[in-house]
Design a protein around this motif. Structure first.
Motif, PDB file in Angstrom:
ATOM      1  N   THR A  61       0.772  -1.100   0.003  1.00  0.00           N
ATOM      2  CA  THR A  61      -0.032   0.173  -0.066  1.00  0.00           C
ATOM      3  C   THR A  61       0.920   1.279  -0.061  1.00  0.00           C
ATOM      4  N   ASP A  62       0.808   2.212  -1.173  1.00  0.00           N
ATOM      5  CA  ASP A  62       1.466   3.239  -1.059  1.00  0.00           C
ATOM      6  C   ASP A  62       2.866   3.102  -1.163  1.00  0.00           C
ATOM      7  N   GLY A  63       3.425   1.804  -1.556  1.00  0.00           N
ATOM      8  CA  GLY A  63       4.860   1.529  -1.430  1.00  0.00           C
ATOM      9  C   GLY A  63       5.291   0.967  -0.475  1.00  0.00           C
ATOM     10  N   MET A  64       4.558   0.640   0.514  1.00  0.00           N
ATOM     11  CA  MET A  64       4.779  -0.062   1.933  1.00  0.00           C
ATOM     12  C   MET A  64       4.106  -1.282   1.843  1.00  0.00           C
ATOM     13  N   ILE A  96       6.968 -14.846   4.792  1.00  0.00           N
ATOM     14  CA  ILE A  96       6.056 -14.636   3.839  1.00  0.00           C
ATOM     15  C   ILE A  96       6.944 -14.687   2.553  1.00  0.00           C
ATOM     16  N   GLY A  97       6.218 -14.660   1.465  1.00  0.00           N
ATOM     17  CA  GLY A  97       6.679 -14.625   0.080  1.00  0.00           C
ATOM     18  C   GLY A  97       6.763 -13.197  -0.295  1.00  0.00           C
ATOM     19  N   THR A  98       7.989 -12.837  -0.897  1.00  0.00           N
ATOM     20  CA  THR A  98       8.137 -11.117  -1.352  1.00  0.00           C
ATOM     21  C   THR A  98       7.167 -10.977  -2.495  1.00  0.00           C
ATOM     22  N   PRO A  99       6.114 -10.238  -2.139  1.00  0.00           N
ATOM     23  CA  PRO A  99       5.165  -9.839  -2.951  1.00  0.00           C
ATOM     24  C   PRO A  99       5.455  -8.972  -4.233  1.00  0.00           C
ATOM     25  N   ARG A 100       4.593  -9.164  -5.169  1.00  0.00           N
ATOM     26  CA  ARG A 100       4.952  -8.025  -6.416  1.00  0.00           C
ATOM     27  C   ARG A 100       4.762  -6.725  -5.888  1.00  0.00           C
ATOM     28  N   GLU A 148       6.810  -0.548  12.493  1.00  0.00           N
ATOM     29  CA  GLU A 148       7.475  -0.383  11.135  1.00  0.00           C
ATOM     30  C   GLU A 148       8.723  -0.561  11.271  1.00  0.00           C
ATOM     31  N   VAL A 149       9.245  -1.134  10.156  1.00  0.00           N
ATOM     32  CA  VAL A 149      10.822  -1.383  10.107  1.00  0.00           C
ATOM     33  C   VAL A 149      11.299  -1.047   8.799  1.00  0.00           C
ATOM     34  N   ARG A 162      10.062  -0.806   3.212  1.00  0.00           N
ATOM     35  CA  ARG A 162       9.517  -0.167   4.510  1.00  0.00           C
ATOM     36  C   ARG A 162       8.467  -0.998   4.787  1.00  0.00           C
ATOM     37  N   VAL A 163       8.495  -1.814   6.010  1.00  0.00           N
ATOM     38  CA  VAL A 163       7.427  -2.883   6.269  1.00  0.00           C
ATOM     39  C   VAL A 163       6.866  -2.347   7.694  1.00  0.00           C
ATOM     40  N   ARG A 164       5.176  -2.543   7.383  1.00  0.00           N
ATOM     41  CA  ARG A 164       4.442  -2.280   8.734  1.00  0.00           C
ATOM     42  C   ARG A 164       3.775  -3.478   9.010  1.00  0.00           C
TER      43      ARG A 164
END
Length: 230
Positions: A76-79, A103-107, A127-128, A116-118
């Motif tokens: 979502t919005d690059g995150m 988790i698999g790295t999503p498209r 967030e990290v 950026r991961v939430r």
């Protein structure tokens, strides 16, 4: 040939039972592992690239008997937004351990660009920043490892899906090398004859002096079989 031999060795180790970044809510970048005197008391999350960037290790800290599971994953919005599900209702042990998920790295997420991961679990959100992946591709059945905390490593290996490896001993031979030994399972332990990815937490001692570009070996030092910790 070397890769095939190492993959076979890793599989046999696992079958025998020898078989990154940290964050707190509203704080970006790395933070100390739980247990450190100046660590924030809030919920902590770790993340790291595994399998050559094809998957991501997510680590939360909490009760060892009440593991969360992966719910919704979206970009979502690059995150990268990951919603975790609460464990089933019931009593939980009063301890604090690192609990890994994958988790698999999503498209829409490119490992070479970082992310950026939430991560959310109930009312808790963290967030990290996941640094850009600078390693090469990982061949099938080859182990991979990632930092998910100052002294915490997520290790992805392969073996029976019903017999996860158990870390018996971890030592730092030098600032450039970590050696992990897995416990030998009971002789009567039954394991399914499959080959599945398994995620294990490797915890270093508080006083361990290990470089961020160190390698990880199984049981003995082996330059050919060493796994880079990304």
């Amino acid at each position: 040939m070397r890769t095939r031999l190492f993959a076979a060795l890793a599989g046999s180790i696992l079958a025998a039972g020898l078989l990154t970044a940290c964050a707190t809510p509203a704080v970006s970048g790395a933070s100390p592992d739980p247990g450190v005197a100046d660590a924030a008391p809030a919920w902590q999350v770790g993340a790291g690239w595994l399998d050559g960037g094809k998957t991501i290790a997510l680590v939360t800290w909490g009760s060892s008997s009440c593991d969360p599971t992966v719910g919704k994953v979206a970009v979502t919005d690059g995150m990268l937004v990951v919603s975790l599900r609460e464990p089933e209702p019931g009593p939980c042990t009063d301890d604090l351990v690192a609990r890994p998920l994958e988790i698999g790295t999503p498209r829409g997420v490119e490992p070479v660009d970082g992310a950026r991961v939430r991560v959310s679990l109930g009312d808790a959100t963290a967030e990290v920043d996941l640094d850009a992946y600078a390693g090469g591709p990982i061949e099938e059945f080859r182990p991979s490892a990632a930092w998910v905390g100052d002294r915490t490593i997520a290790l992805r290996t392969w073996g029976s899906s019903t017999c996860p490896p158990v870390v018996e001993d971890t030592r730092s031979e030098s600032p450039a090398s970590v050696v992990v030994r897995f416990a030998v399972p009971d002789a009567d332990q039954m394991c399914t004859a499959d080959m599945a990815p398994q995620l294990t937490i490797v915890q270093l001692d508080p006083g361990a002096d290990v470089n961020r570009d160190a390698t990880l070996s199984f049981g003995v030092l082996d330059a050919e079989g060493a796994v880079p910790i990304r």
